[in-house]
Design an enzyme around this catalytic site. Structure first.
Site, short mmCIF file in Angstrom:
data_model
loop_
_atom_site.label_atom_id
_atom_site.label_comp_id
_atom_site.label_asym_id
_atom_site.label_seq_id
_atom_site.Cartn_x
_atom_site.Cartn_y
_atom_site.Cartn_z
N ASN A 172 0.88 5.16 0.43
CA ASN A 172 0.11 6.30 0.92
C ASN A 172 0.95 7.57 0.80
OD1 ASN A 172 -1.60 7.11 4.09
ND2 ASN A 172 -1.85 7.95 2.05
N CYS A 189 3.69 -1.63 3.31
CA CYS A 189 3.21 -0.30 2.96
C CYS A 189 4.37 0.68 2.92
CB CYS A 189 2.14 0.19 3.94
SG CYS A 189 2.74 0.43 5.62
N LYS A 190 4.17 1.74 2.17
CA LYS A 190 5.07 2.88 2.19
C LYS A 190 4.26 4.10 2.59
CE LYS A 190 7.94 5.99 -0.58
NZ LYS A 190 8.31 6.46 -1.95
N MET A 191 4.69 4.76 3.68
CA MET A 191 4.02 5.97 4.13
C MET A 191 4.89 7.17 3.78
SD MET A 191 2.62 4.95 7.90
CE MET A 191 2.01 3.30 8.28
N VAL A 225 0.85 -1.18 0.00
CA VAL A 225 0.00 0.00 0.00
C VAL A 225 0.89 1.24 0.00
CG1 VAL A 225 -1.76 1.29 1.27
CG2 VAL A 225 -1.80 -1.23 1.26
#
Length: 327
Positions: A156, A183-185, A154
């Site tokens: 974001n 995920c990558k924030m 994911v």
């Protein structure tokens, strides 16, 4: 070198969101300069040899939205072939997936698999970001993950998705999907990084949390994050990789902590250039430090370089990074 992971999840460490390199001028009748796959391979191989655990190709920094389908495939497959020939046959590659339609997202993912990427870094669908809610994001990602031919993460990045924020609770639910592996924030909410990295309801050997900012590397890795996907590491890979090694090592000795603090200060200060100049600044840094690429920047509207004298204005921060890079 072959990197083997314990599952179908990406490895811990520093990934680089590499910029896409272009030739200096278009070849008529083309309107824009073509890809420079040779430089792309040269830069990717340099990163692989200097502590970087994997690449993100065709992400936001890679300008995937400015490339045609054929160009995206050419770049991915060309880098995979080049890395294999350089002795890195299974080197980790995430492919950026930056579209809103479920069907087109799956098309990009199928192309990425065919070209040799192991994972898809799938941007939250943000064209109608102001109207999106967590339930719809959960359904969208679940549908994509159900049908994706490769595992996905994911992505974001509120700055390009009309300020969509995936909530920690939504990550908890998505992390349970067998085909969603991380995920990558790309935002400054460190609390979200820490909550998702430490959530006891998540299997962290399978679901990996990465920040998009090296400024956050030490703090978030010490509290469970898997690493960073960091633009500064495209210029100074060894230094950012060394910072990760110190942050992940246990127990933390007083000597290691002191070195980590010194490196984190240098990295955070140099990252200010990346924050200000983005893709143009990353490409300028690669040209100035590694002598790769050119000063033409990206494709319109990103074409161009930093103003004359601007790189020199960052000499203190970049000079410190250069010294660490040579250690």
């Amino acid at each position: 070198m072959t990197i083997v992971t314990a599952s179908n999840s990406p490895p811990e460490g520093v990934f680089v969101p590499v910029p896409t390199f272009f030739k200096s001028s278009p070849v008529p009748p083309a309107l824009q300069a073509p890809l420079d796959v040779e430089t792309q391979i040269q830069h990717s191989t340099h990163l692989a040899k200097n502590g970087i655990r994997g690449l993100v190709l065709l992400g936001s920094t890679g300008e995937a939205i400015h490339l045609s389908r054929a160009e995206r495939y050419e770049l991915l497959s060309g880098v995979r072939k080049g890395l294999t020939e350089a002795g890195f046959p299974d080197y980790p590659i995430m492919a950026g997936i930056l579209v809103n339609s479920v069907d087109e997202t799956l098309e990009w993912l199928a192309d990425a698999k065919k070209a040799g990427a192991q994972w898809g870094l799938v941007l939250a669908p943000g064209y109608f970001g102001a109207a999106a809610n967590q339930e719809n994001l959960l359904e969208w990602y679940t549908l994509v993950a159900d049908l994706s031919p490769i595992p996905i993460l994911v992505y974001n990045y509120p700055g390009v998705t009309n300020n969509i924020m995936v909530s920690p609770e939504t990550y908890t639910k998505l992390a349970a999907h067998p085909n969603i592996v991380g995920c990558k924030m790309s935002h400054g909410n460190v609390s979200h990084h820490v909550q998702v990295s430490l959530d006891p309801a998540i299997d962290h050997s399978k679901f990996r949390v990465y920040s998009g900012f090296g400024q956050q590397l030490g703090p978030i890795v010490m509290f469970g994050a898997a690493g960073v996907i960091d633009g500064l590491a495209a210029i100074y890979p060894r230094t950012v990789a060394r910072l990760f090694e110190l942050a992940v090592k246990r127990p933390v000795t007083e000597e290691a902590l002191k070195e980590m603090q010194t490196l984190q200060f240098a990295v955070s200060r140099a990252e200010e250039m990346i924050v200000k100049w983005g893709i143009v600044g990353i490409k300028e840094g690669i040209y100035q430090v590694l002598k790769m690429g050119n000063l033409e920047g990206g494709r319109l509207p990103l074409k161009g370089r930093m103003p004359d004298g601007e790189w020199e204005n960052w000499s203190v921060a970049m000079g410190a990074m250069e010294k660490f890079e040579q250690v």
